[in-house]
Design an enzyme around this catalytic site. Structure first.
Site, short mmCIF file in Angstrom:
data_model
loop_
_atom_site.label_atom_id
_atom_site.label_comp_id
_atom_site.label_asym_id
_atom_site.label_seq_id
_atom_site.Cartn_x
_atom_site.Cartn_y
_atom_site.Cartn_z
N ILE A 73 0.87 -1.17 0.00
CA ILE A 73 0.00 0.00 0.00
C ILE A 73 0.91 1.23 0.00
O ILE A 73 1.92 1.26 0.71
CB ILE A 73 -0.98 0.02 1.21
CG1 ILE A 73 -1.91 1.23 1.14
CG2 ILE A 73 -0.24 -0.09 2.53
CD1 ILE A 73 -3.05 1.22 2.15
N ALA A 74 0.56 2.19 -0.83
CA ALA A 74 1.36 3.41 -0.89
C ALA A 74 0.52 4.55 -1.45
O ALA A 74 -0.40 4.33 -2.23
CB ALA A 74 2.60 3.21 -1.76
N GLU A 107 2.44 -6.75 7.02
CA GLU A 107 3.72 -6.46 7.66
C GLU A 107 4.03 -4.99 7.45
O GLU A 107 3.71 -4.43 6.41
CB GLU A 107 4.86 -7.29 7.04
CG GLU A 107 4.81 -8.77 7.35
CD GLU A 107 3.95 -9.56 6.37
OE1 GLU A 107 3.66 -10.73 6.66
OE2 GLU A 107 3.56 -9.01 5.32
N ASN A 112 8.44 2.46 10.53
CA ASN A 112 7.36 3.21 9.89
C ASN A 112 6.24 3.51 10.90
O ASN A 112 5.16 2.91 10.88
CB ASN A 112 6.82 2.46 8.67
CG ASN A 112 5.93 3.34 7.82
OD1 ASN A 112 5.47 4.40 8.24
ND2 ASN A 112 5.67 2.89 6.60
N TYR A 119 -2.64 2.01 11.00
CA TYR A 119 -3.16 0.65 11.11
C TYR A 119 -3.79 0.41 12.48
O TYR A 119 -4.82 -0.24 12.60
CB TYR A 119 -2.07 -0.38 10.84
CG TYR A 119 -1.50 -0.30 9.44
CD1 TYR A 119 -2.32 -0.11 8.33
CD2 TYR A 119 -0.13 -0.40 9.23
CE1 TYR A 119 -1.79 -0.03 7.05
CE2 TYR A 119 0.41 -0.34 7.96
CZ TYR A 119 -0.42 -0.16 6.87
OH TYR A 119 0.10 -0.08 5.61
#
Length: 148
Positions: A73-74, A107, A112, A119
């Site tokens: 995801i970005a 993960e 980060n 999350y």
């Protein structure tokens, strides 16, 4: 936040997704992997976030039986901090729930903290550590899980 749309990724999106990937990760995925995921992996589902006709983010996952694993995801660096990543992640969760997913995992780099915070806002909790998970610098990954 400008109006954002979410939808499944198409082959024509790969170039824009790869551009975001290159800007976001030290070791971006090769272009052929995205084609392979879209065409030949029956478990893979990829999504994009679109603002003003521009792809600004993407998220991929594998959905197997009632479990989903986020593969990547970005969000484009120039669009970060505006809620697009959260919206995209919520869209993926909603899609998963609508398709019978009960457990989601991913993960995330130990370093980060911004992603970890996001999350955790979605209820994901640490479930373990994958030692030396990232091949660019052997950084550990935290495994996060949530029951949907």
């Amino acid at each position: 936040m400008a109006k954002v749309q979410f939808r499944k990724m198409k082959e024509s999106d790969i170039e824009a997704v790869r551009n975001i990937d290159k800007q976001s990760f030290p070791k971006p995925w090769p272009e052929d992997i995205y084609y392979e995921e879209l065409k030949n992996n029956n478990y893979a589902v990829y999504f994009v976030a679109i603002v003003d006709d521009n792809i600004v983010g993407f998220c991929g996952c594998w959905m197997i039986l009632d479990e989903a694993q986020i593969t990547n995801i970005a969000v484009d660096p120039s669009y970060r901090g505006k809620g697009y990543g959260q919206g995209l992640f919520q869209y993926v969760i909603n899609y998963g729930i609508a398709h019978g997913i009960r457990l989601l995992s991913l993960e995330v780099r130990v370093s980060n903290i911004v992603a970890q915070r996001m999350y955790k806002n979605f209820g994901l909790q640490p479930g373990g550590i994958r030692k030396n998970y990232y091949t660019d610098n052997q950084e550990d990954a935290i495994v996060l899980w949530v029951n949907l």
